[in-house]
Design an enzyme around this catalytic site. Sequence first.
Site, short mmCIF file in Angstrom:
data_model
loop_
_atom_site.label_atom_id
_atom_site.label_comp_id
_atom_site.label_asym_id
_atom_site.label_seq_id
_atom_site.Cartn_x
_atom_site.Cartn_y
_atom_site.Cartn_z
N THR A 128 13.75 9.48 31.57
CA THR A 128 13.49 10.99 31.69
C THR A 128 12.92 11.23 33.14
O THR A 128 12.22 10.45 33.82
CB THR A 128 12.32 11.52 30.57
OG1 THR A 128 12.13 12.91 31.09
CG2 THR A 128 11.04 10.46 30.64
N ASP A 129 13.13 12.49 33.52
CA ASP A 129 12.41 12.82 35.08
C ASP A 129 11.06 12.94 34.84
O ASP A 129 10.31 12.83 35.74
CB ASP A 129 13.18 14.13 35.48
CG ASP A 129 12.84 15.30 34.53
OD1 ASP A 129 12.38 15.07 33.31
OD2 ASP A 129 13.54 16.28 34.90
N GLU A 130 10.43 12.95 33.55
CA GLU A 130 9.01 13.26 33.42
C GLU A 130 8.26 12.15 33.82
O GLU A 130 7.11 12.23 34.04
CB GLU A 130 8.74 13.54 32.20
CG GLU A 130 9.44 14.87 31.52
CD GLU A 130 9.05 15.27 30.11
OE1 GLU A 130 7.38 15.33 29.93
OE2 GLU A 130 9.67 15.81 29.44
N TYR A 152 3.55 10.60 26.20
CA TYR A 152 4.92 10.56 26.27
C TYR A 152 5.67 10.06 27.60
O TYR A 152 6.08 9.03 27.45
CB TYR A 152 5.68 11.76 25.77
CG TYR A 152 7.32 11.76 26.37
CD1 TYR A 152 8.01 10.94 25.53
CD2 TYR A 152 7.88 12.59 27.32
CE1 TYR A 152 9.38 10.94 26.06
CE2 TYR A 152 9.10 12.41 27.69
CZ TYR A 152 9.96 11.64 26.94
OH TYR A 152 11.26 11.56 27.18
N LYS A 156 7.23 6.34 28.54
CA LYS A 156 8.53 6.21 28.91
C LYS A 156 8.52 5.56 30.36
O LYS A 156 9.35 4.40 30.68
CB LYS A 156 9.27 7.45 29.25
CG LYS A 156 9.66 8.09 27.95
CD LYS A 156 10.77 7.28 27.27
CE LYS A 156 12.11 7.18 27.88
NZ LYS A 156 13.12 6.74 27.03
#
Length: 329
Positions: A128-130, A152, A156
């Site tokens: 994810t970009d997060e 989260y 990741k």
Amino acid sequence: MTTTRILVTGGAGFIGSHYVRTVLGPQGPGGVEITVLDKLTYAGNPANLDEVAGHPGYAFVQGDICDPELVAKLMAEHDQVVHFAAESHVDRSIDGGAEFVRTNVVGTHTLIDAAHRAGIKTFVHISTDEVYGSIDEGAWPETDPLAPNSPYSAAKASSDLIALSYHRTHGLDVRVTRCSNNYGHHHFPEKVIPLFITNLLDGAKVPLYGDGGNVRDWLHIDDHVQGIELVRTKGRAGEVYNIGGGTELSNKELTGLLLEACGADWDTSVEYVTDRKGHDRRYSVDCSKISTELGYAPRKDFTTGLAETVEWYRENRAWWEPLKGRAAL
């Protein structure tokens, strides 16, 4: 034609199931068999896979990616892995991060270690970009450092590094994708777009965090799956590829579009709520690498994609209504 056997983890979820339906569908590459491994936690839905249930190249295994014996057995039977399985809701990770570390970190290590020992040819890790954190202006290239801000995204980011370490240490063909915010049909109604649509269709209010100024880039699941397949079939070992949709909107702008699409009024339908802890202000990924190397370009314009998504939820209450209770924190 040689058959490629792909193990898809988390294949009963939103993005994973769309990947499976697409690859095994009439527009798929052919010569592919898929086994879905899914624990069927609250967000996993076997009905997402009904469309391919009778496909001769499809199999389903209910199980946990943290189970080393099961994972080792499945790895020995497959050529490639596409790894979607993850705990993914930021709000839930803020409430308690232990399950996120277990699934996203320990689960990924269990998979990647078994893949190495089984001699898996290609391991595609979906991220994810997060993991990049928050960016005030511009866009992140894949070379930017990781600076996650939630349990989260930290889990990741850890899983990305674990996966890539097996390429650098053992030479395993690991490819990582980092996507922007996904939207589309079959999306579990806890994420912002399906939550807002289903609330509005029921005449309920929608919660808008803080001032609504947080900005996200929106990526239709069709385009995400297109990008993943390009990485699986043409990507380079040990590389990271950003996948974006090219439509940046503030949450307030998105809310306005959803209100209009659902025929709802701002004053009676929007409830401002206290902002999320550590809420990243803006995400934006630079997709020039996957575009230049692999020919990726988003095909679904946001106006069309959003209209189709709203219409799908309007016509598929039987799918989402039973899930609303499970979506509550």
